[in-house]
Design an enzyme around this catalytic site. Sequence first.
Site: not given
Ligand code: BG6
Length: 514
Positions: A170, A262
């Site tokens: 992504k 997400h």
């Molecule tokens: C990423 C984003 O996809 O996911 C980030 O670009 C974010 O900004 C991150 O902090 C969060 O991922 P996780 O796994 O730490 O919750």
Amino acid sequence: MTIEETVENPLRVGMRSQRTPEPNTLVIFGASGDLTQRKLVPALYDLSLEGSLPGGFSVVGMARRPKTHSEFRSEMKGAVVQHSRTKPLQPSAWDAFAANIYYCQAEFNDPGGYVQLANMLQKIESETGCHNRLYYLATPPRYYSEIAKQLGEAGLTASDDGWTRIIVEKPFGRDLASAAELNRTLLSVFSEDQIYRIDHYLGKDTVQNILVFRFANGIFEPIWDRRYIDHVQITMAESIGIEGRGGYYERAGVIRDIIQNHALQLLSLAAMEPPATFEPDAVRDEKVKVLRAVRPIPPEDAQESTVRGQYGPGVISGQQVAGYREEDKVAAGSATETYLALRLFIDNWRWAGVPFYIRSGKRLPKRVTEIAIMFRQPPLALFPTTDGSRIEPNVLSITIQPDEGISLKFGSKVPGTGAALSIRPVEMDFRYGTSFGVAAPDAYERLLLDSMLGDATLFTRRDEVEAAWAFVNPITEGWTNPEPPSFPNYEAGTWGPDEADEFIQRDGRKWRRL
Ligand code: BG6
């Protein structure tokens, strides 16, 4: 069939029981980047340590800076020491793993680089006798199309006696048109079943457990609908800021960074119908149906159906932190949102009329991702409360991170013989840590392994990614004309702008306190 019998799905039996992939070579484009160092190579090392990688597995890192194989290996060693899940580094395991790491220096738009890559692959494959290739696009997204085209022109998108797949990181596009365009380019050289679009949330054990919780247990599904559920809250709160990624974030904002991918993935898993099988397309068919049933928020409603925020300076865990506009590579008058709350509806039989509230933000007081299923009140208030308020409704909360678990809140009688019957909410609590006592693998371990195994269940399909953009697009369009909110409108270390509270209170509800 008697009531005791469970239908054993023949397609499911034995699936994934054998988890060692065939020998293959992983080519990482963007091998000098952050993702390779922080996630990919540490995940591969951890997989090798637990014996999940096949003999004859190699890595080729491709990037623009000149570097020898051994320089690249020692860089990767540093990355593994710092970022791998298993500590400390085991020198002999590292040496065995590193012996099959190679470096290929090339500009991504230079055909010569792909000839060099082809030669390198041939040499590696002549030793292993296996011709399976996995490409990983871990470059800035502006190179994705170019690399795919160059791979096509170099004849590297299929091999005669092996499989070839491509993983795309992504962000997948920055709006519907660019995502569709990228899909077209990829599909001009690869077929859909060769393309693995990553959303790392799907690699998290707790996210996969949403499906297990819902569909491997008989008691939740019958109440998982509009008759029993009042509303759903999805929270994705982060205490970190943008971590030096100002250039990227300015163009993304939380809607592209978190919501489009997400958050909508969590939504589709929480809301989907049970798939007929656990085959990749059966699962993804159901997920995409949810996204298609989400009622669009047209541009003219975007202002009032969402609340945007941007953090100013503040204090998090006792530390003073800068405001978004003070971050590196962020415009002094930036209108980019670092917080978003929105409400959406899924127009299908299961969910008609049930609001889904989604909120996500940077520099909130703590890191927590959860899906909370808020149940309806009992039809009759049989027990009077002392202050005349209603008893708190049942809540099923699925904590994705960091304190992974699932808990159910219900009202219980406070012990005592007093005249007034007193009721207090209590919790039935499941925590992964206490129940299993083992650390979950990193999401990238799971996803890398699945892509080598050819299991696309946890990757987003073309129609899915486009359906998600189709929902997001009119919202961002609706934000472009009117004046943006007056930013910054929340202090770092608080739960977002006050308008977000008013937004949900207008519906007679409130955000969960986490
Ligand atoms: C990423 C984003 O996809 O996911 C980030 O670009 C974010 O900004 C991150 O902090 C969060 O991922 P996780 O796994 O730490 O919750």
